[in-house]
Design a protein around this motif. Structure first.
Motif, PDB file in Angstrom:
ATOM      1  N   THR A 157      43.982  36.132  41.756  1.00 13.63           N
ATOM      2  CA  THR A 157      43.816  36.677  40.397  1.00 13.63           C
ATOM      3  C   THR A 157      45.069  36.446  39.560  1.00 13.63           C
ATOM      4  O   THR A 157      44.988  36.092  38.381  1.00 13.63           O
ATOM      5  CB  THR A 157      43.495  38.178  40.464  1.00 13.63           C
ATOM      6  OG1 THR A 157      42.301  38.361  41.247  1.00 13.63           O
ATOM      7  CG2 THR A 157      43.279  38.753  39.074  1.00 13.63           C
ATOM      8  N   ASN A 181      40.040  37.399  45.491  1.00 11.74           N
ATOM      9  CA  ASN A 181      38.603  37.586  45.380  1.00 11.74           C
ATOM     10  C   ASN A 181      38.038  36.580  44.390  1.00 11.74           C
ATOM     11  O   ASN A 181      38.482  36.515  43.233  1.00 11.74           O
ATOM     12  CB  ASN A 181      38.327  39.029  44.925  1.00 11.74           C
ATOM     13  CG  ASN A 181      36.859  39.335  44.766  1.00 11.74           C
ATOM     14  OD1 ASN A 181      36.206  38.838  43.851  1.00 11.74           O
ATOM     15  ND2 ASN A 181      36.337  40.164  45.659  1.00 11.74           N
ATOM     16  N   TRP A 217      42.851  42.580  48.036  1.00 10.90           N
ATOM     17  CA  TRP A 217      41.677  42.908  47.235  1.00 10.90           C
ATOM     18  C   TRP A 217      41.581  42.024  46.001  1.00 10.90           C
ATOM     19  O   TRP A 217      40.510  41.926  45.383  1.00 10.90           O
ATOM     20  CB  TRP A 217      41.722  44.376  46.824  1.00 10.90           C
ATOM     21  CG  TRP A 217      41.748  45.316  48.004  1.00 10.90           C
ATOM     22  CD1 TRP A 217      42.789  46.098  48.398  1.00 10.90           C
ATOM     23  CD2 TRP A 217      40.703  45.539  48.960  1.00 10.90           C
ATOM     24  NE1 TRP A 217      42.456  46.796  49.530  1.00 10.90           N
ATOM     25  CE2 TRP A 217      41.186  46.488  49.900  1.00 10.90           C
ATOM     26  CE3 TRP A 217      39.406  45.043  49.113  1.00 10.90           C
ATOM     27  CZ2 TRP A 217      40.416  46.935  50.968  1.00 10.90           C
ATOM     28  CZ3 TRP A 217      38.641  45.482  50.176  1.00 10.90           C
ATOM     29  CH2 TRP A 217      39.139  46.418  51.085  1.00 10.90           C
ATOM     30  N   ASN A 266      35.088  36.374  42.830  1.00 11.17           N
ATOM     31  CA  ASN A 266      34.373  36.904  41.666  1.00 11.17           C
ATOM     32  C   ASN A 266      35.324  37.455  40.607  1.00 11.17           C
ATOM     33  O   ASN A 266      35.124  37.231  39.413  1.00 11.17           O
ATOM     34  CB  ASN A 266      33.384  37.982  42.115  1.00 11.17           C
ATOM     35  CG  ASN A 266      32.215  37.406  42.889  1.00 11.17           C
ATOM     36  OD1 ASN A 266      31.779  36.300  42.626  1.00 11.17           O
ATOM     37  ND2 ASN A 266      31.720  38.154  43.861  1.00 11.17           N
ATOM     38  N   ILE A 267      36.360  38.172  41.048  1.00 13.69           N
ATOM     39  CA  ILE A 267      37.341  38.683  40.085  1.00 13.69           C
ATOM     40  C   ILE A 267      38.067  37.522  39.410  1.00 13.69           C
ATOM     41  O   ILE A 267      38.211  37.475  38.183  1.00 13.69           O
ATOM     42  CB  ILE A 267      38.351  39.613  40.775  1.00 13.69           C
ATOM     43  CG1 ILE A 267      37.657  40.885  41.266  1.00 13.69           C
ATOM     44  CG2 ILE A 267      39.489  39.977  39.811  1.00 13.69           C
ATOM     45  CD1 ILE A 267      38.574  41.815  42.030  1.00 13.69           C
ATOM     46  N   GLU A 275      36.403  45.280  43.635  1.00 12.05           N
ATOM     47  CA  GLU A 275      35.681  44.182  42.982  1.00 12.05           C
ATOM     48  C   GLU A 275      34.693  44.706  41.951  1.00 12.05           C
ATOM     49  O   GLU A 275      34.716  44.293  40.788  1.00 12.05           O
ATOM     50  CB  GLU A 275      34.947  43.332  44.018  1.00 12.05           C
ATOM     51  CG  GLU A 275      34.117  42.225  43.384  1.00 12.05           C
ATOM     52  CD  GLU A 275      33.315  41.422  44.404  1.00 12.05           C
ATOM     53  OE1 GLU A 275      32.302  40.806  44.006  1.00 12.05           O
ATOM     54  OE2 GLU A 275      33.691  41.407  45.592  1.00 12.05           O
TER      55      GLU A 275
END
Length: 332
Positions: A259, A232, A229, A234-235, A195
């Motif tokens: 994502t 996420n 991962w 925030n990504i 991140e």
């Protein structure tokens, strides 16, 4: 003061009291905050429970899985969930309370329920998607225009990732001889630092967005656990707000991360991303060639048509000139 006891005696009293009060095994829900395997193969964890805000910790305890049991539970858990036992996962574990006069309180893990973790991962994923949709940003990156000739590529990947070298090689040896300009923004693409690494790279690229046409995030193949991962918030949020089209090639054939879902385009592999960019330029090239052919055809038609008019005018002009000259001679 004749009733005084030693520290060891007190510790043993605590241990015996715990064993009497908590003699059974208990299914406990918790979040893994730390996992360590030692040289002997034993696994030491830290389990926590957080407040509803997911930040402050309500409780914390040390947990142990002895090597023989750990080998079985680890394989079982990963085969069912596709996830590694890692920090951030919520788990349902069967434990026995242990107390040692030197090491204190700990939980001995003897079983784990993979279905609980799978359900929690799915819930978290849907919560992230719902949040992005409620904020009205889910499709923002896909609303951008892809440049007609995306040659200047900002690449977010690990420099040591096989997928990165495959991507670069595929771009360079394209059959059309197109030239691409790439710049690597080195970042971890799996593990706890994913991140922070990707957000730092995106922020750096955003500050120099005039130098690039698109951003690609690539990592190559990996286990299902590695995909997590990229689930996420925030990504994903940074991708939705990014001023350039973002293309992902995280390397999973079946499932797409959050994502991937918010990116301008999600390709299965890094080489597929390279093919996408090559084809984008090829399509533009083809359109230019088509337009060039049409312009040439129209121009030739215009020239032919005007040449015919000129020839016709030339014949009339010669005829009129002869009459004019004849008339002039008669007058003279």
């Amino acid at each position: 003061m004749n009733d005084r006891i030693s520290l060891t005696e007190l510790q043993l009293m605590i241990r015996d009291s715990l064993y009497i009060s908590l003699p059974d095994m208990y299914w406990v829900t918790a979040e893994i905050s730390e996992v360590k395997e030692n040289y002997s193969g034993h696994c030491f964890m830290e389990l926590v429970e957080k407040q509803p805000d997911e930040k402050d910790i309500r409780s914390r305890v040390r947990a142990i899985v002895w090597c023989k049991r750990y080998f079985f539970l680890k394989s079982y858990f990963e085969n069912i969930t596709g996830e590694q036992l890692r920090a951030g996962l919520k788990v349902l574990v069967k434990v026995k309370v242990e107390y040692h006069e030197v090491y204190g309180l700990s939980l001995m893990i003897c079983d784990i329920d993979p279905s609980f973790t799978m359900g929690d991962i799915a819930v978290r994923r849907q919560q992230i998607i719902a949040r992005l949709e409620s904020e009205g940003v889910f499709s923002m990156n896909r609303e951008l225009d892809l440049p007609l000739v995306p040659q200047r590529i900002a690449v977010i990947s690990s420099s040591s990732a096989a997928g990165y070298s495959d991507f670069i090689k595929h771009l360079k040896v394209n059959q059309y001889g197109y030239v691409f300009y790439t710049r690597l923004f080195d970042s971890p693409v799996q593990g706890q630092e994913t991140e922070n690494g990707i957000l730092t790279a995106l922020d750096t690229i955003a500050n120099h967005s005039n130098f690039f046409d698109v951003v690609v995030i690539i990592r190559g193949g990996g286990s299902q656990a590695d995909l997590g991962w990229f689930d996420n918030y925030n990504i994903a949020y940074h991708v939705t707000q990014f001023p350039l089209p973002v293309i992902t090639g995280i390397g999973h054939e079946k499932d797409m991360s959050v994502t991937d879902l918010v990116a301008w385009s999600a390709q299965k592999t890094p080489t597929a991303v390279a093919d996408f960019l090559i084809n984008a330029i090829s399509e533009t090239d083809s359109r230019i060639n088509d337009l060039s052919s049409r312009i040439r055809e129209i121009s030739l038609n215009i020239i032919a048509e005007n040449r015919s008019r000129l020839d016709s005018s030339s014949i009339r002009l010669i005829s009129q000139s002869k009459l004019f000259i004849s008339y002039g001679r008669e007058k003279i």
